[in-house]
Design a protein around this motif. Structure first.
Motif, PDB file in Angstrom:
ATOM      1  N   GLY A 245       0.700  -1.158  -0.156  1.00 11.27           N
ATOM      2  CA  GLY A 245      -0.056  -0.019  -0.015  1.00 11.27           C
ATOM      3  C   GLY A 245       0.986   1.345  -0.102  1.00 11.27           C
ATOM      4  O   GLY A 245       0.609   2.188  -0.726  1.00 11.27           O
ATOM      5  N   HIS A 246       1.775   1.287   0.963  1.00 12.21           N
ATOM      6  CA  HIS A 246       2.777   2.433   0.812  1.00 12.21           C
ATOM      7  C   HIS A 246       3.496   2.477  -0.569  1.00 12.21           C
ATOM      8  O   HIS A 246       3.521   3.731  -1.075  1.00 12.21           O
ATOM      9  CB  HIS A 246       3.854   1.948   2.060  1.00 12.21           C
ATOM     10  CG  HIS A 246       4.920   3.046   1.951  1.00 12.21           C
ATOM     11  ND1 HIS A 246       4.620   4.237   2.775  1.00 12.21           N
ATOM     12  CD2 HIS A 246       6.297   3.226   1.962  1.00 12.21           C
ATOM     13  CE1 HIS A 246       5.814   4.838   2.718  1.00 12.21           C
ATOM     14  NE2 HIS A 246       6.597   4.369   2.242  1.00 12.21           N
ATOM     15  N   PHE A 247       3.877   1.310  -1.157  1.00 16.85           N
ATOM     16  CA  PHE A 247       4.495   1.668  -2.186  1.00 16.85           C
ATOM     17  C   PHE A 247       3.593   2.205  -3.365  1.00 16.85           C
ATOM     18  O   PHE A 247       3.945   2.810  -4.262  1.00 16.85           O
ATOM     19  CB  PHE A 247       5.059   0.156  -2.676  1.00 16.85           C
ATOM     20  CG  PHE A 247       5.967   0.134  -3.902  1.00 16.85           C
ATOM     21  CD1 PHE A 247       7.124   0.761  -4.051  1.00 16.85           C
ATOM     22  CD2 PHE A 247       5.468  -0.296  -5.124  1.00 16.85           C
ATOM     23  CE1 PHE A 247       8.144   0.615  -5.170  1.00 16.85           C
ATOM     24  CE2 PHE A 247       6.323  -0.315  -6.166  1.00 16.85           C
ATOM     25  CZ  PHE A 247       7.571   0.295  -6.291  1.00 16.85           C
ATOM     26  N   THR A 250       3.600   5.799  -2.765  1.00 16.90           N
ATOM     27  CA  THR A 250       4.677   6.494  -3.223  1.00 16.90           C
ATOM     28  C   THR A 250       5.073   6.326  -4.609  1.00 16.90           C
ATOM     29  O   THR A 250       5.841   7.271  -5.115  1.00 16.90           O
ATOM     30  CB  THR A 250       6.043   6.076  -2.173  1.00 16.90           C
ATOM     31  OG1 THR A 250       6.254   4.851  -2.670  1.00 16.90           O
ATOM     32  CG2 THR A 250       5.630   6.541  -0.690  1.00 16.90           C
ATOM     33  N   THR A 251       4.966   5.061  -5.147  1.00 17.08           N
ATOM     34  CA  THR A 251       5.491   4.940  -6.409  1.00 17.08           C
ATOM     35  C   THR A 251       4.312   4.414  -7.544  1.00 17.08           C
ATOM     36  O   THR A 251       4.555   4.978  -8.497  1.00 17.08           O
ATOM     37  CB  THR A 251       6.466   3.768  -6.319  1.00 17.08           C
ATOM     38  OG1 THR A 251       7.384   3.988  -5.399  1.00 17.08           O
ATOM     39  CG2 THR A 251       7.583   3.585  -7.612  1.00 17.08           C
ATOM     40  N   LEU A 293      13.119   4.217  -6.505  1.00 14.05           N
ATOM     41  CA  LEU A 293      11.907   4.249  -7.355  1.00 14.05           C
ATOM     42  C   LEU A 293      10.743   5.059  -7.051  1.00 14.05           C
ATOM     43  O   LEU A 293      10.143   5.663  -7.996  1.00 14.05           O
ATOM     44  CB  LEU A 293      11.340   2.850  -6.945  1.00 14.05           C
ATOM     45  CG  LEU A 293      12.164   1.749  -7.620  1.00 14.05           C
ATOM     46  CD1 LEU A 293      11.621   0.214  -7.131  1.00 14.05           C
ATOM     47  CD2 LEU A 293      11.918   1.614  -9.126  1.00 14.05           C
ATOM     48  N   ALA A 294      10.685   5.769  -5.828  1.00 14.49           N
ATOM     49  CA  ALA A 294       9.586   6.680  -5.646  1.00 14.49           C
ATOM     50  C   ALA A 294      10.199   7.889  -6.262  1.00 14.49           C
ATOM     51  O   ALA A 294       9.535   8.751  -6.912  1.00 14.49           O
ATOM     52  CB  ALA A 294       9.793   6.912  -4.117  1.00 14.49           C
ATOM     53  N   PHE A 295      11.390   8.456  -6.168  1.00 15.21           N
ATOM     54  CA  PHE A 295      11.967   9.470  -6.947  1.00 15.21           C
ATOM     55  C   PHE A 295      11.692   9.382  -8.463  1.00 15.21           C
ATOM     56  O   PHE A 295      11.278  10.544  -9.039  1.00 15.21           O
ATOM     57  CB  PHE A 295      13.282   9.745  -6.570  1.00 15.21           C
ATOM     58  CG  PHE A 295      14.100  10.833  -7.364  1.00 15.21           C
ATOM     59  CD1 PHE A 295      14.286  11.972  -6.949  1.00 15.21           C
ATOM     60  CD2 PHE A 295      14.813  10.395  -8.306  1.00 15.21           C
ATOM     61  CE1 PHE A 295      14.658  13.008  -7.578  1.00 15.21           C
ATOM     62  CE2 PHE A 295      15.320  11.466  -9.299  1.00 15.21           C
ATOM     63  CZ  PHE A 295      15.320  12.628  -8.968  1.00 15.21           C
ATOM     64  N   LEU A 296      12.119   8.288  -8.779  1.00  9.24           N
ATOM     65  CA  LEU A 296      12.012   8.104 -10.438  1.00  9.24           C
ATOM     66  C   LEU A 296      10.542   8.390 -10.722  1.00  9.24           C
ATOM     67  O   LEU A 296      10.042   8.823 -11.723  1.00  9.24           O
ATOM     68  CB  LEU A 296      12.587   6.964 -10.894  1.00  9.24           C
ATOM     69  CG  LEU A 296      14.257   6.723 -10.896  1.00  9.24           C
ATOM     70  CD1 LEU A 296      14.564   5.255 -11.286  1.00  9.24           C
ATOM     71  CD2 LEU A 296      14.749   7.759 -12.112  1.00  9.24           C
ATOM     72  N   SER A 297       9.538   7.605 -10.015  1.00 14.13           N
ATOM     73  CA  SER A 297       8.155   7.685 -10.244  1.00 14.13           C
ATOM     74  C   SER A 297       7.624   9.022 -10.110  1.00 14.13           C
ATOM     75  O   SER A 297       6.934   9.560 -11.286  1.00 14.13           O
ATOM     76  CB  SER A 297       7.387   7.011  -9.351  1.00 14.13           C
ATOM     77  OG  SER A 297       6.019   7.024  -9.572  1.00 14.13           O
ATOM     78  N   ALA A 298       7.988   9.774  -9.274  1.00 13.14           N
ATOM     79  CA  ALA A 298       7.554  11.398  -9.493  1.00 13.14           C
ATOM     80  C   ALA A 298       8.301  11.966 -10.577  1.00 13.14           C
ATOM     81  O   ALA A 298       7.461  13.082 -11.289  1.00 13.14           O
ATOM     82  CB  ALA A 298       8.199  12.134  -8.066  1.00 13.14           C
ATOM     83  N   ALA A 299       9.568  11.880 -10.869  1.00 19.32           N
ATOM     84  CA  ALA A 299      10.152  12.571 -11.647  1.00 19.32           C
ATOM     85  C   ALA A 299       9.659  12.525 -13.154  1.00 19.32           C
ATOM     86  O   ALA A 299       9.652  13.340 -13.921  1.00 19.32           O
ATOM     87  CB  ALA A 299      11.689  12.062 -11.712  1.00 19.32           C
ATOM     88  N   LEU A 300       9.722  11.030 -13.390  1.00 16.88           N
ATOM     89  CA  LEU A 300       9.007  10.730 -14.991  1.00 16.88           C
ATOM     90  C   LEU A 300       7.540  10.548 -14.835  1.00 16.88           C
ATOM     91  O   LEU A 300       6.998   9.716 -16.020  1.00 16.88           O
ATOM     92  CB  LEU A 300       9.784   9.247 -15.168  1.00 16.88           C
ATOM     93  CG  LEU A 300      11.458   9.302 -15.215  1.00 16.88           C
ATOM     94  CD1 LEU A 300      11.771   7.979 -15.469  1.00 16.88           C
ATOM     95  CD2 LEU A 300      11.652  10.265 -16.464  1.00 16.88           C
TER      96      LEU A 300
END
Ligand code: DON
Length: 306
Positions: A245-247, A250-251, A293-300
């Motif tokens: 759920g957290h993932f 965030t992602t 992965l959270a960072f890449l998800s937000a950025a892309l």
């Protein structure tokens, strides 16, 4: 258009900075030898382009990430019969929990918790654990030509010597008639968990999952479109155990993790991302991988729920 290599370096730096906050898995003795500061990230697009940062060529064992490939193979060979006496719902429990098995008469909740994966492993074609895992390795080889996927014998043996809890799960399922030969089932499972990849090969291996079951750029349909959808859907709902759920928040992409520190994330129709960082967070997922992965998800803008 972002400079993806630059973004990947940023994601890698963020993850790497977190590695000190986690700890390598110790309950399989051989895994405790991993260097917790390792971290590698690989991104593969369906059009064949790929980007890499950090320790992407360090071999590690698939552990629970193998469950995706064994499930895909079992679905291909056995169709929906794989769901006889196995459900498709998240467990909400740890990956090796035995609690619900008791309540649900030996029927595992889903193919990505240990009990479900042990049942799935037992249904792979082949007369013994070695032949079954050879079939799995050939299947992986078809999905990812040019790579070999050897079994790390030291890790296999280490888990086989200490895997009492998985044996309990298998014996419990056998008691209820859910599987027939619990000893062979766990040995198959330990062996498939010990299959070696690198972040670079894992990202490439996963591409068919992001491409409706077909290896991109070929007509090599590894699994049917409908089987692929099932494999990937359950990654989204059950792939990170009780951190799923957290993932999702965030992602927001289907993914599967393993205790050796691997995570395979699948962005349908676009790409795969493989992370390897053996330092794990409290729920048993790579701490650096989750951050990156959270960072890449937000950025892309990768979240499928956006
Ligand atoms: O069965 C086990 O405990 C390991 N071979 C695999 C568990 C695992 O990777 C769970 N993942 N987070």
């Amino acid at each position: 258009m972002h400079d993806l290599q630059d973004l990947l370096h940023q994601a890698h730096a963020l993850g790497k900075a977190d590695t000190g906050k986690g700890a390598v898995a110790r309950y399989i003795p051989e895994l405790s030898k991993a260097d917790p500061s390792l971290f590698g990230l690989s991104v593969c697009y369906l059009d064949g382009r790929s980007w890499h940062a950090g320790d992407v060529d360090v071999p590690f064992t698939l552990q629970s990430v193998s469950k995706v490939f064994s499930f895909a193979l079992a679905l291909r060979e056995r169709g929906m019969t794989v769901f006889e006496r196995m459900s498709c719902e998240p467990s909400g429990d740890t990956f090796h929990s035995i609690v619900r098995l008791e309540e649900e008469k030996g029927a595992p909740r889903n193919p990505y918790i240990n009990a479900g994966a042990i049942k799935v492993s037992s249904s792979i074609p082949g007369n013994d654990p070695e032949k079954k895992v050879d079939a799995l390795r050939r299947f992986m080889g078809r999905a990812c030509p040019g790579w070999d996927f050897p079994v790390d014998e030291a890790v296999r043996l280490s888990e086989s010597r200490t895997g009492f809890r998985n044996r309990a799960l298998a014996n419990f399922m056998a008691h209820h008639g859910v599987i027939q030969d619990p000893a062979a089932a766990v040995e198959t499972y330990f062996r498939q968990c010990a299959v070696q990849v690198t972040a670079r090969s894992l990202a490439q291996l996963g591409l068919f999952l992001a491409n409706k079951g077909c290896v991109p750029g070929t007509d090599n349909q590894i699994v049917s479109v409908s089987a692929n959808r099932i494999v990937v859907s359950l990654m989204a709902t059950c792939g990170l155990y009780d951190e799923v759920g957290h993932f999702a928040m965030t992602t927001g992409v289907p993914a599967k993790s393993g205790v050796s520190g691997g995570i395979l994330a699948v962005v349908p129709g676009r790409m795969t991302i493989a992370a390897y960082g053996p330092a794990l967070g409290a729920k048993g997922n790579s701490i650096a991988g989750m951050r990156a992965l959270a960072f890449l998800s937000a950025a892309l803008e990768l979240s499928v729920y956006a």
